[in-house]
Write a protein that holds these residues in place. Structure first.
Motif, PDB file in Angstrom:
ATOM      1  N   ASP A   1       0.854  -1.179   0.000  1.00 55.20           N
ATOM      2  CA  ASP A   1       0.000   0.000   0.000  1.00 55.20           C
ATOM      3  C   ASP A   1       0.895   1.236   0.000  1.00 55.20           C
ATOM      4  N   LEU A   2       0.838   2.019  -1.082  1.00 55.48           N
ATOM      5  CA  LEU A   2       1.685   3.205  -1.166  1.00 55.48           C
ATOM      6  C   LEU A   2       1.348   4.219  -0.079  1.00 55.48           C
ATOM      7  N   GLY A   3       0.072   4.251   0.349  1.00 62.10           N
ATOM      8  CA  GLY A   3      -0.289   5.152   1.438  1.00 62.10           C
ATOM      9  C   GLY A   3       0.423   4.791   2.723  1.00 62.10           C
ATOM     10  N   GLU A   4       0.509   3.508   3.014  1.00 62.94           N
ATOM     11  CA  GLU A   4       1.211   3.047   4.213  1.00 62.94           C
ATOM     12  C   GLU A   4       2.708   3.303   4.094  1.00 62.94           C
ATOM     13  N   VAL A   5       3.261   3.064   2.900  1.00 60.27           N
ATOM     14  CA  VAL A   5       4.693   3.324   2.691  1.00 60.27           C
ATOM     15  C   VAL A   5       5.009   4.799   2.901  1.00 60.27           C
TER      16      VAL A   5
ATOM     17  N   VAL B   1       9.783   6.499  -2.336  1.00 60.80           N
ATOM     18  CA  VAL B   1       9.065   7.588  -1.671  1.00 60.80           C
ATOM     19  C   VAL B   1      10.029   8.436  -0.855  1.00 60.80           C
ATOM     20  N   SER B   2      10.987   7.781  -0.188  1.00 62.87           N
ATOM     21  CA  SER B   2      11.954   8.519   0.623  1.00 62.87           C
ATOM     22  C   SER B   2      12.785   9.463  -0.235  1.00 62.87           C
ATOM     23  N   ASN B   3      13.209   9.007  -1.402  1.00 61.55           N
ATOM     24  CA  ASN B   3      13.991   9.872  -2.292  1.00 61.55           C
ATOM     25  C   ASN B   3      13.166  11.041  -2.799  1.00 61.55           C
TER      26      ASN B   3
END
Length: 377
Positions: A233-237, A275-277
């Motif tokens: 789940d990209l939202g969770e990530v 996502v972090s980058n």
């Protein structure tokens, strides 16, 4: 409705050209056959002894009248031969065009397979091959040559990635030793202020080199074929990244989030780095008291993560170059204190490995909107 010039086909396909070639050859052969048949029938009719007699008793025909009737008969036969043969040629020719269209499609099917394979290829899918089966003809020779070229390219990419990975691993050890020695020297109570100042400068430079090495390792890993594909789940990530992200020397940047469920499939570790980058890049390349907005959700059926930030104005023609390694806005390999210049390169590699798309759009007031779309779970 008349189509605009941009909607007209720019080129004639090979299938259409082959169909027209088949049709043209058929009509040319038909016309030649019709001409030969016309000449033969005319010669046969002219060589036959034609007798013309009157149906009324007691009435005879002169020689000139008999010859005129014979010529009229021959012309009538010729006219009917030409008209009926022309209609037959036209009908059979249309059938031949239709058959030629389907035959051309079947003949070009192997080339379409080659084209489809080439379109699907990327650095992460270089293992795919055409592996065409069939007779040893020119098309199979082309496919085999293409497969051999892919083998060479795959080996070259693997060699390059192994070199980057091995070199990065070899460089991490001396950098770690340097960091330890510098930290010991800086914390030594007997060290002078000048020594501590130099030590802190070297520590900052060493930290930048370590970030560069880590980025190269991640870039080399993200360019390989995915070995892990799990529902993510990209939202969770994004939520996890925002909770654990460190703003460093940019505490003035306001980070907002608009997170909804975005079920995707892929490597969770790589997606977290992605996502972090994006977030780190948006914070690092920002204006004073700027803003970063992180959004996740499903857009047009695609799980999507979007990061928007304020910042310097980015010309539209410079956007794509930002995805190249070591590239920064308005400069190349300058202002290295802001990062190693690998953030968006890693994002693009991770997205490509997952079979997704990444689009960067400049904001009118400055900054970027980076949108990542990934395959649905």
């Amino acid at each position: 409705m008349i189509p605009s010039p941009g909607s007209l086909p720019r080129r004639m396909t090979v299938r259409l050209r082959l169909t027209l070639l088949y049709g043209g050859l058929f009509f040319a052969a038909g016309l030649l056959l019709l001409t030969v048949a016309y000449v033969l029938v005319t010669n046969i009719l002219e060589s036959l002894p034609i007798t013309v007699q009157s149906t009324e008793p007691g009435t005879g025909l002169t020689q000139q009248q008999a010859e005129a009737f014979a010529r009229a008969f021959i012309k009538g036969v010729q006219h009917r031969l030409i008209t009926q043969s022309a209609f037959a040629l036209l009908g059979v020719g249309l059938i031949a065009l239709a058959l030629g269209w389907f035959v051309a499609d079947r003949a070009l099917a192997p080339l379409q397979k080659v084209t489809a394979t080439a379109r699907k290829l990327s650095e992460s899918t270089m293992h795919q091959r055409i592996a065409m089966q069939g007779p040893e003809d020119e098309i199979k020779e082309l496919a085999d040559t293409f497969d051999a070229m892919l083998d060479r390219l795959s080996q070259a990419f693997d060699t390059q990635r192994r070199f980057v990975s091995n070199a990065s691993h070899e460089l991490r050890t001396p950098l770690a030793i340097n960091r330890t020695l510098l930290e010991v020297a800086v914390t030594d109570p007997e060290a002078s202020e000048d020594m501590k100042t130099v030590g802190k400068t070297l520590l900052a430079n060493n930290a930048r080199h370590e970030r560069l090495i880590e980025g190269l390792l991640l870039l080399a890993r993200s360019e390989r074929e995915l070995t892990t594909r799990t529902p993510v789940d990209l939202g969770e990530v994004a939520s996890t990244v925002l909770k654990t992200s460190v703003r460093g020397d940019r505490p003035d940047i306001e980070v907002k989030s608009e997170l909804t469920d975005a079920p995707a499939i892929g490597d969770p570790v790589l997606l977290e780095h992605l996502v972090s980058n994006l977030v780190d890049n948006a914070i690092r390349h920002n204006v004073d008291d700027g803003m970063v907005v992180v959004r996740t959700g499903v857009l047009e059926g695609w799980p999507t993560c979007q990061v928007e930030n304020t910042g310097p104005v980015v010309p539209a023609y410079d956007v794509q170059s930002l995805f190249e390694p070591f590239r920064r806005l308005n400069t190349d390999r300058i202002e290295s204190s802001k990062g190693a210049g690998l953030g968006l390169s890693i994002v693009r590699s991770v997205v490509s490995a997952h079979g997704g798309t990444v689009i960067a759009t400049p904001r009118e007031d400055g900054g970027l909107i980076v949108t990542v779309r990934l395959p649905h779970a």
